[in-house]
Write a protein that holds these residues in place. Structure first.
Motif, mmCIF file in Angstrom:
data_model
loop_
_atom_site.group_PDB
_atom_site.id
_atom_site.type_symbol
_atom_site.label_atom_id
_atom_site.label_comp_id
_atom_site.label_asym_id
_atom_site.label_seq_id
_atom_site.Cartn_x
_atom_site.Cartn_y
_atom_site.Cartn_z
ATOM 1 N N ILE A 200 0.730 -1.321 0.014
ATOM 2 C CA ILE A 200 0.167 -0.205 0.009
ATOM 3 C C ILE A 200 0.828 1.085 0.084
ATOM 4 C CG2 ILE A 200 -1.545 1.335 1.514
ATOM 5 C CD1 ILE A 200 -2.909 -1.022 2.183
ATOM 6 N N GLU A 201 1.944 1.197 0.825
ATOM 7 C CA GLU A 201 2.994 2.150 0.862
ATOM 8 C C GLU A 201 2.326 3.568 1.735
ATOM 9 O OE1 GLU A 201 5.995 1.195 0.785
ATOM 10 O OE2 GLU A 201 6.209 -0.047 -1.157
ATOM 11 N N LEU A 202 1.098 3.978 1.164
ATOM 12 C CA LEU A 202 0.893 5.370 1.727
ATOM 13 C C LEU A 202 -0.649 5.158 2.174
ATOM 14 C CD1 LEU A 202 1.941 7.393 -1.401
ATOM 15 C CD2 LEU A 202 2.904 7.537 1.087
ATOM 16 N N PRO A 203 -0.770 5.404 3.710
ATOM 17 C CA PRO A 203 -1.992 4.971 4.369
ATOM 18 C C PRO A 203 -3.148 5.795 3.975
ATOM 19 C CG PRO A 203 -0.347 5.969 5.536
ATOM 20 C CD PRO A 203 0.194 6.336 4.370
ATOM 21 N N SER A 204 -3.348 6.647 2.776
ATOM 22 C CA SER A 204 -4.707 7.111 2.551
ATOM 23 C C SER A 204 -4.661 7.489 1.099
ATOM 24 C CB SER A 204 -4.629 8.576 3.535
ATOM 25 O OG SER A 204 -3.975 9.464 3.134
ATOM 26 N N GLN B 271 -0.992 -13.379 2.533
ATOM 27 C CA GLN B 271 -0.584 -12.154 1.918
ATOM 28 C C GLN B 271 -0.184 -11.177 3.011
ATOM 29 O OE1 GLN B 271 -2.976 -9.920 -0.567
ATOM 30 N NE2 GLN B 271 -4.953 -10.622 0.203
ATOM 31 N N THR B 272 0.748 -10.229 2.555
ATOM 32 C CA THR B 272 1.023 -9.274 3.634
ATOM 33 C C THR B 272 0.960 -7.908 2.609
ATOM 34 O OG1 THR B 272 3.408 -9.502 2.942
ATOM 35 C CG2 THR B 272 2.664 -10.773 5.000
ATOM 36 N N THR B 273 1.362 -6.916 3.374
ATOM 37 C CA THR B 273 1.459 -5.465 2.610
ATOM 38 C C THR B 273 2.517 -4.569 3.779
ATOM 39 O OG1 THR B 273 0.366 -3.672 1.807
ATOM 40 C CG2 THR B 273 -0.529 -4.249 3.992
ATOM 41 N N GLN B 274 2.840 -3.459 3.070
ATOM 42 C CA GLN B 274 3.706 -2.525 3.765
ATOM 43 C C GLN B 274 3.179 -1.189 3.520
ATOM 44 O OE1 GLN B 274 7.796 -2.995 3.114
ATOM 45 N NE2 GLN B 274 8.173 -0.833 2.639
ATOM 46 N N MET B 275 3.452 -0.627 4.836
ATOM 47 C CA MET B 275 3.034 0.996 4.552
ATOM 48 C C MET B 275 4.130 2.059 4.983
ATOM 49 S SD MET B 275 -0.612 1.551 6.425
ATOM 50 C CE MET B 275 -1.301 0.193 6.870
ATOM 51 N N ILE B 276 4.452 3.055 4.570
ATOM 52 C CA ILE B 276 5.589 3.775 5.081
ATOM 53 C C ILE B 276 5.002 4.852 6.153
ATOM 54 C CG2 ILE B 276 7.183 5.761 4.213
ATOM 55 C CD1 ILE B 276 6.622 4.811 1.336
ATOM 56 N N ILE B 277 5.868 4.819 7.248
ATOM 57 C CA ILE B 277 5.596 5.791 8.272
ATOM 58 C C ILE B 277 6.345 6.910 8.267
ATOM 59 C CG2 ILE B 277 5.554 5.596 10.781
ATOM 60 C CD1 ILE B 277 3.829 3.575 9.666
ATOM 61 N N GLY B 278 5.476 8.279 8.091
ATOM 62 C CA GLY B 278 6.401 9.424 8.234
ATOM 63 C C GLY B 278 6.558 10.196 6.946
ATOM 64 N N ALA B 279 6.149 9.572 5.852
ATOM 65 C CA ALA B 279 6.385 10.332 4.479
ATOM 66 C C ALA B 279 5.132 11.056 4.454
ATOM 67 C CB ALA B 279 6.407 9.228 3.262
ATOM 68 N N SER B 280 4.110 10.797 4.729
ATOM 69 C CA SER B 280 2.780 11.467 4.611
ATOM 70 C C SER B 280 2.443 11.867 5.883
ATOM 71 C CB SER B 280 1.670 10.827 3.751
ATOM 72 O OG SER B 280 1.568 9.648 4.615
ATOM 73 N N PRO B 281 1.326 13.056 5.960
ATOM 74 C CA PRO B 281 1.162 13.634 7.295
ATOM 75 C C PRO B 281 0.022 12.612 7.962
ATOM 76 C CG PRO B 281 0.008 14.710 5.566
ATOM 77 C CD PRO B 281 1.087 13.688 4.893
ATOM 78 N N ASP B 282 -0.401 11.371 7.570
ATOM 79 C CA ASP B 282 -1.120 10.580 8.099
ATOM 80 C C ASP B 282 -0.859 10.159 9.374
ATOM 81 O OD1 ASP B 282 -2.749 9.936 5.770
ATOM 82 O OD2 ASP B 282 -0.782 9.090 4.932
#
Lengths: 241, 466
Positions: free
Chosen positions: B166-170, B227-238
């Motif tokens: 997903i990378e970006l959470p929104s 299956q799994t996924t990954q999100m980046i923390i702290g790139a976006s203001p989410d």
């Protein structure tokens, strides 16, 4: 008068000694590693039949118990035999697996030894490194704290079902030999000629492990928690250039 | 370009993918062949960042037609690009595997030409491994967002674990930083994999019931490790609230095995991304992982940990402790009678120690001093539990100083030295000495016992502690 027993150092020998000492409240069992003890210790003859009976008895308390105790035995700590004797007396008296009662010091020492061996055996499934020693023969050295070779033989035999393996425990001068399809076994090694350090893929592997680390997250202490320095001499990615 | 240089480029390019687990499948060797998979997973080495190396984690190619702002391999970056041939990659995997360097392969890629073109190249490598070399080791394959469903199927049948990041959470952040990816490009493969995997599990149940089936008749394994996924923390203001709520929904809707979180390493130049000198939010990442564990194993809901007013996890104290501090009315918990899910609420009690408590208390009541031996971290747990009615903490659960003590412990360490000194000087009357022994809770909370007397002097003591 309390009795002192000793045995031949084998697993079956241990069980025979426990079998013999079980009904003598003050009996102690000494490991042959200890050498000469202060007291004259009576050597107990190894009896496969008694070992089998004790194994069945443990299985009645919990099916996994013989293996549990075997792993604790592989940790090779001083005083294990007597701790085991007390734990088993407790277990058979309560008719329950004693190793949940870690609040008791002798139980805890056995249980912690089991955890230690189990962890190390699992850890070494990953830490073992082979070098190609010609043809389909692969060789490696380890120097684990616990005597784990017999616990990891199945894994390496099943996984590398088309290659021969010699995995040496340089601390104990023993080796796991795996020769599919004939099976695997453990043998004593009188001497330990040095293994070749590199083959065609060693350097590539070293370069890769360096590339994979995020410099922005560098954390050597965390790395060392997982790969203690003592194990690194046998792992090419931690050997100097 | 020689193979080892290629490997360094494509290994370095893969280091932003977090997942390296090799767990979730059990596969015996096919007989006379190479490779097996172990359900619990095996780590083989650890890199200088302290993260484990279990799989040969590489990209098929670091060339990419996408230009996602946060990504180290985005098209607009001027950097050295390399691409494996399927044969090179399969051979390298086998040679590393034979030396016990790795547990298998983790294959991702930049988008070469199109998602489908890239996926086909990745599939060729997997086919060589599985069909030609009869490789039985672990394979984790990345699904490139936007890949055709039929290709997703084929990859899922070759791999053990499948993941689509997903990378970006929104959707707002996705639109801003990765405009070439649409949410549907990510969720469509996830749905697809979920259905395929469920079908596989169902077929498995049916065939297990039917007697006399040979291995060959067993249903083909479709992403057996899920299956799994990954999100980046702290790139976006989410916020953490957004991230954890999304994670919860992903676990529920797509039956994910894991959501991985990756603290953003500032690599991008986009005006809305954190500037290059921003520190990597490692502590935040750690807290989110802790919260993720609380959701999956400790029966916590994200709503219990965070809300609209407090959308971020505390950085100075772990989320379970934080929850306990905000809910003193739930404590102390009596370890000799509490059911598992209550024991799991105590900070300092984990899954293993909770199980050990339940087993050990069958044989007689547990005392406070027994708990440490069962693996309970009494440093935290002492404030939140009783054993046979005995409370051993030096502060009660709702005490105003407890948070400060759990954060760094310094306040209390100073404090107990101080109180000892005052006791020694015989000046105990001016300042109530700290109760060193365990107190029954009733005495502490009831008639203004030692603990209550103490709270009167607390502000001064807190100052002394700082």
């Amino acid at each position: 008068m309390s009795s002192n027993y000793t045995y031949d150092g084998s697993w079956e020998g241990l069980l025979s000694a426990v079998f013999r000492a079980y009904r003598e409240p003050d009996a102690a069992i000494h490991n042959p590693r200890d050498g000469v003890t202060m007291f004259a210790a009576v050597p107990v003859e190894t009896s496969p039949e008694q070992a089998e009976r004790l194994t069945r008895g443990m299985e009645r308390l919990s099916p996994a118990m013989p293996m549990f105790v075997y792993r604790a035995f592989c940790a090779e700590y001083d005083g294990f035999e007597t701790d085991l004797l007390e734990s088993l007396r407790l277990g058979f008296r309560q008719n329950a697996d004693p190793f949940w009662q870690r609040q008791l010091p002798y139980v805890r020492r056995v249980a912690e030894a089991e955890t230690k061996t189990g962890r190390e055996a699992h850890r070494f499934l990953g830490l073992v490194r082979f070098v190609n020693a010609g043809g389909n023969l692969y060789a490696g050295d380890i120097a684990p704290d616990c005597n784990i070779l017999s616990l990891i033989g199945d894994h390496f035999y099943d996984r590398f079902n088309d290659q021969r393996i010699i995995l040496r425990d340089t601390k104990r001068r023993t080796a796991l030999i795996s020769e599919p399809p004939n099976g695997w076994w453990i043998t004593d090694l009188p001497d330990l000629p040095p293994l070749p350090e590199n083959d065609a893929f060693t350097e590539m592997w070293k370069g890769y492990t360096v590339a994979l680390a995020n410099p922005e997250r560098k954390n050597l202490k965390l790395q060392q928690n997982f790969v203690p320095l003592k194990h690194r001499k046998n792992m090419p990615e931690f050997r100097g250039p | 370009m020689d193979l080892s240089h290629k490997l360094e480029i494509l290994g370095a390019a893969a280091r932003y993918d977090v997942s390296c687990s090799s767990s979730g499948t059990e596969r015996a060797n096919a007989g006379g062949g190479l490779g097996s998979a172990v359900a619990c997973g095996i780590c083989h080495s650890w890199a200088a960042d302290g993260r484990c190396i279990s799989l040969l984690k590489v990209l098929m190619s670091n060339a990419c037609v996408y230009d996602c702002a946060y990504c180290a391999n985005r098209a607009s970056l001027d950097k050295e690009r390399a691409t494996f041939t399927p044969r090179e990659l399969a051979d390298l995997t086998i040679d590393f595997y034979r030396r016990n360097y790795i547990e298998g392969l983790f294959l991702s890629s930049g988008v070469v030409k199109s998602p489908d073109y890239t996926s086909e190249r990745m599939m060729q490598a997997l086919e060589i491994l599985r069909n030609e070399y009869k490789f039985g080791g672990y394979i984790h394959i990345k699904i490139i967002p936007g890949t055709d469903g039929r290709l997703v199927d084929k990859l899922s049948l070759l791999a053990d674990r499948v993941s689509c990041n997903i990378e970006l959470p929104s959707s707002g952040s996705l639109n801003r930083f990765a405009p070439q990816k649409l949410p549907e490009h990510i969720f469509a493969p996830m749905r697809h994999i979920k259905h395929g995997h469920q079908q596989f599990l169902e077929d498995g149940r049916k065939t297990r019931g039917a007697a006399g089936l040979t291995k060959i008749q067993a249903p083909p394994k479709f992403a057996p490790a899920g299956q799994t996924t990954q999100m980046i923390i702290g790139a976006s203001p989410d916020t953490d609230m957004t991230i954890l709520t999304l994670a919860k929904n992903l676990y529920k809707r797509f039956s994910l095995k894991r959501v991985y979180y990756s603290a953003y390493i500032p690599l991008g130049t986009h005006a809305e991304l954190p500037p290059p000198e921003t520190p990597v939010p490692l502590t935040r990442e750690h807290r989110i992982y802790q919260a993720d564990w609380l959701m999956r194993f400790y029966y916590f809901d994200p709503d219990e940990l965070l809300d609209e007013l407090n959308p971020s996890l505390q950085l100075d104290v772990d989320p379970k402790c934080d929850w306990a501090l905000r809910h003193p009315e739930q404590f102390p918990i009596e370890v000799n009678t509490a059911p598992l899910e209550r024991l799991l609420r105590i900070p300092g009690v984990g899954l293993i120690s909770a199980k050990r408590i339940i087993e050990a208390r069958r044989m007689g009541g547990l005392r406070l001093e027994d708990l440490r031996k069962l693996g309970v971290v009494m440093k935290r747990a002492q404030f939140f539990l009783t054993a046979n009615g005995k409370f051993g903490g030096i502060l009660e659960p709702g005490h105003e100083m407890l948070r400060g003590h759990l954060v760094d412990g310094t306040g209390m360490a100073q404090l107990s030295l101080f109180s000892q000194a005052s006791a020694l000087s015989g000046n105990a009357g001016a300042l109530p000495p700290y109760p060193q022994e365990s107190l029954p809770m009733s005495a502490a909370g009831g008639d203004g016992g030692a603990l209550l007397a103490l709270s009167g002097g607390a502000p001064a003591l807190a100052l002394a502690g700082r």
